[in-house]
Design an enzyme around this catalytic site. Structure first.
Site, mmCIF file in Angstrom:
data_model
loop_
_atom_site.group_PDB
_atom_site.id
_atom_site.type_symbol
_atom_site.label_atom_id
_atom_site.label_comp_id
_atom_site.label_asym_id
_atom_site.label_seq_id
_atom_site.Cartn_x
_atom_site.Cartn_y
_atom_site.Cartn_z
ATOM 1 N N ASP A 1 0.844 -1.197 0.000
ATOM 2 C CA ASP A 1 0.000 0.000 0.000
ATOM 3 C C ASP A 1 0.883 1.251 0.000
ATOM 4 O O ASP A 1 1.750 1.411 0.851
ATOM 5 C CB ASP A 1 -0.910 -0.006 1.232
ATOM 6 C CG ASP A 1 -2.096 0.916 1.090
ATOM 7 O OD1 ASP A 1 -1.907 2.081 0.691
ATOM 8 O OD2 ASP A 1 -3.229 0.484 1.372
ATOM 9 N N SER B 1 -7.152 4.209 -1.229
ATOM 10 C CA SER B 1 -6.916 2.766 -1.134
ATOM 11 C C SER B 1 -8.173 1.954 -1.394
ATOM 12 O O SER B 1 -8.079 0.807 -1.865
ATOM 13 C CB SER B 1 -6.336 2.410 0.238
ATOM 14 O OG SER B 1 -5.043 2.939 0.388
ATOM 15 N N GLU C 1 -1.214 -7.831 2.201
ATOM 16 C CA GLU C 1 -0.984 -6.385 2.133
ATOM 17 C C GLU C 1 0.057 -5.921 3.136
ATOM 18 O O GLU C 1 -0.062 -6.185 4.346
ATOM 19 C CB GLU C 1 -2.279 -5.609 2.392
ATOM 20 C CG GLU C 1 -2.078 -4.096 2.229
ATOM 21 C CD GLU C 1 -3.162 -3.247 2.882
ATOM 22 O OE1 GLU C 1 -3.320 -2.091 2.455
ATOM 23 O OE2 GLU C 1 -3.823 -3.736 3.816
ATOM 24 N N HIS D 1 2.256 8.686 4.631
ATOM 25 C CA HIS D 1 1.349 9.731 5.129
ATOM 26 C C HIS D 1 2.006 10.551 6.231
ATOM 27 O O HIS D 1 1.799 11.772 6.324
ATOM 28 C CB HIS D 1 0.058 9.108 5.665
ATOM 29 C CG HIS D 1 -0.941 8.757 4.604
ATOM 30 N ND1 HIS D 1 -1.503 9.705 3.775
ATOM 31 C CD2 HIS D 1 -1.486 7.571 4.246
ATOM 32 C CE1 HIS D 1 -2.348 9.108 2.948
ATOM 33 N NE2 HIS D 1 -2.356 7.815 3.202
ATOM 34 N N ASP E 1 -1.553 -0.040 -4.768
ATOM 35 C CA ASP E 1 -2.797 0.632 -5.143
ATOM 36 C C ASP E 1 -2.525 2.059 -5.611
ATOM 37 O O ASP E 1 -3.239 2.611 -6.438
ATOM 38 C CB ASP E 1 -3.780 0.634 -3.972
ATOM 39 C CG ASP E 1 -3.120 0.992 -2.642
ATOM 40 O OD1 ASP E 1 -1.900 1.285 -2.614
ATOM 41 O OD2 ASP E 1 -3.823 0.974 -1.622
ATOM 42 N N HIS E 2 -1.455 2.660 -5.098
ATOM 43 C CA HIS E 2 -1.072 4.042 -5.407
ATOM 44 C C HIS E 2 0.253 4.320 -4.721
ATOM 45 O O HIS E 2 0.759 3.471 -3.970
ATOM 46 C CB HIS E 2 -2.129 5.036 -4.894
ATOM 47 C CG HIS E 2 -2.430 4.855 -3.434
ATOM 48 N ND1 HIS E 2 -1.567 5.266 -2.439
ATOM 49 C CD2 HIS E 2 -3.485 4.266 -2.797
ATOM 50 C CE1 HIS E 2 -2.068 4.951 -1.253
ATOM 51 N NE2 HIS E 2 -3.229 4.334 -1.446
#
Length: 366
Positions: free
Chosen positions: A48, A89, A256, A265, A303-304
């Site tokens: 992730d 997400s 994950e 973040h 996912d990004h």
């Protein structure tokens, strides 16, 4: 002249057909999908928030060769959602689980909030064994997108209600409070037991249970690596593989590395790199299994990207790296797709993130 032209044409046709047959044999290129060796099993590992700079961190900061370098097939995935250029997400995982572009915040539903069958649900009906592992809670956006259908990713207690009837054979992660300490008073762990699940909330078992199992090791998300999480992700993956590989029909496992995203973040490079290296170790366990098994496709993607993370030269010192971030949120950069095993050749190139679902589905269709 006509004879010479016909001879030349036949010669070219022969050369081309010979090249195609060799390539099919080498499992590199196929003119006919039915001739390509298909995997019996797929392991999908999602880092992730993991972009190319995050992957590069494994090269610079790992002691030894990173497992990312064991892949020979690499593609790039475009990550935008249907609602935004920069995905979250939930929408980013729903494209992997259900093959549809949807709005940010959606869990297993399309743009009209209509539930879409996930690959886990589809394969469970077809007799495959399935598993979901995460270092977040299992009701968090990425794992939830593989077994639940809700309008908003923040509906954690509603997401948890999908678990007992999900058909998933193996859950591992955090999230005890969403099952036991709920506003509606339900005890979903008891309901899981009634559905035949073995429930573990204290320690990761050393051997798989005979039936389905759910392993929840934290009230919410799992601890950081720096807080003593240890080898949970790798050990849970090995445990799942030992269990799921006993199914003669094949299996699908999603793993994950959730907190690569959380480090991004927080714009905390140490946090991000520790989580990335833990994820790389887990990739190694998956590749080791696949190499011995011979029938398993291993996919690694994201996912990004999170944080706009960059490994730049420290000023004028080009022998020293400085980790920098451009945002506390997500970015819109493409993310890598690594593939190894039967069918890996289908993951070359640049494509929409939805293609990953459709390629997996095509490869597992019997």
């Amino acid at each position: 002249m006509q004879f010479k032209s016909l001879f030349a044409l036949l010669s070219i046709s022969y050369v081309l057909s010979s090249c195609i047959s060799v390539n099919v044999k080498d499992n590199k290129v196929s003119s006919n999908f039915s001739e390509t060796k298909k995997p019996k099993n797929i392991i999908l590992l999602i880092g992730d928030g993991m972009g190319l700079s995050q992957v590069s961190a494994a090269i610079y900061y790992k002691n030894g060769k990173p497992n990312f370098e064991r892949f020979t097939t690499i593609g790039l995935s475009k990550t935008s959602s249907s609602s935004d250029l920069v995905t979250d997400s939930a929408a980013g995982a729903t494209v992997f689980s259900a093959g549809v572009k949807t709005y940010n915040g959606a869990i297993g539903v399309d743009n009209d909030t209509i539930p879409v069958e996930t690959i886990v649900e589809k394969l469970s009906k077809e007799g495959f064994a399935t598993g979901i592992i995460s270092t977040s809670s299992i009701v968090h956006a990425t794992p939830a997108s593989f077994y639940a259908h809700v309008k908003r990713r923040s509906y954690y207690e509603e997401i948890a209600t999908f678990a007992p009837n999900s058909g998933v054979d193996f859950f591992a992660g955090g999230g005890i409070k969403f099952f036991e300490k709920r506003k509606d008073g339900r005890n979903l762990l008891n309901e899981m037991k009634e559905k035949g699940y073995s429930v573990f909330t204290e320690n990761l078992p050393t051997k798989p249970s005979l039936g389905k199992e759910i392993i929840l090791m934290a009230e919410d998300g799992m601890p950081k690596m720096s807080e003593g999480r240890g080898n949970f992700l790798t050990d849970a993956t090995k445990l799942a593989l030992e269990k799921l590989s006993k199914n003669e029909n094949g299996f699908f496992l999603m793993v994950e590395g959730s907190q690569i995203d959380w480090g991004g973040h927080a714009n905390d490079a140490d946090y991000l790199i520790e989580e990335l290296l833990d994820f790389d170790k887990t990739i190694g366990a998956a590749l080791d299994f696949a190499e011995e098994n011979g029938e398993t496709l291993v996919l690694v993607t994201a996912d990004h990207e999170t944080g706009g993370f960059t490994l730049a030269a420290d000023g004028s010192d080009y022998n020293k790296l400085k980790s920098t971030f451009s945002t506390p949120g997500h970015s819109g950069t493409m993310v890598p797709v690594f593939a190894r095993g039967p069918g890996e050749n289908y993951f070359n190139g640049i494509y929409e993130n939805t293609a990953i679902y459709h390629k997996m589905k095509m490869l597992l269709d019997k």
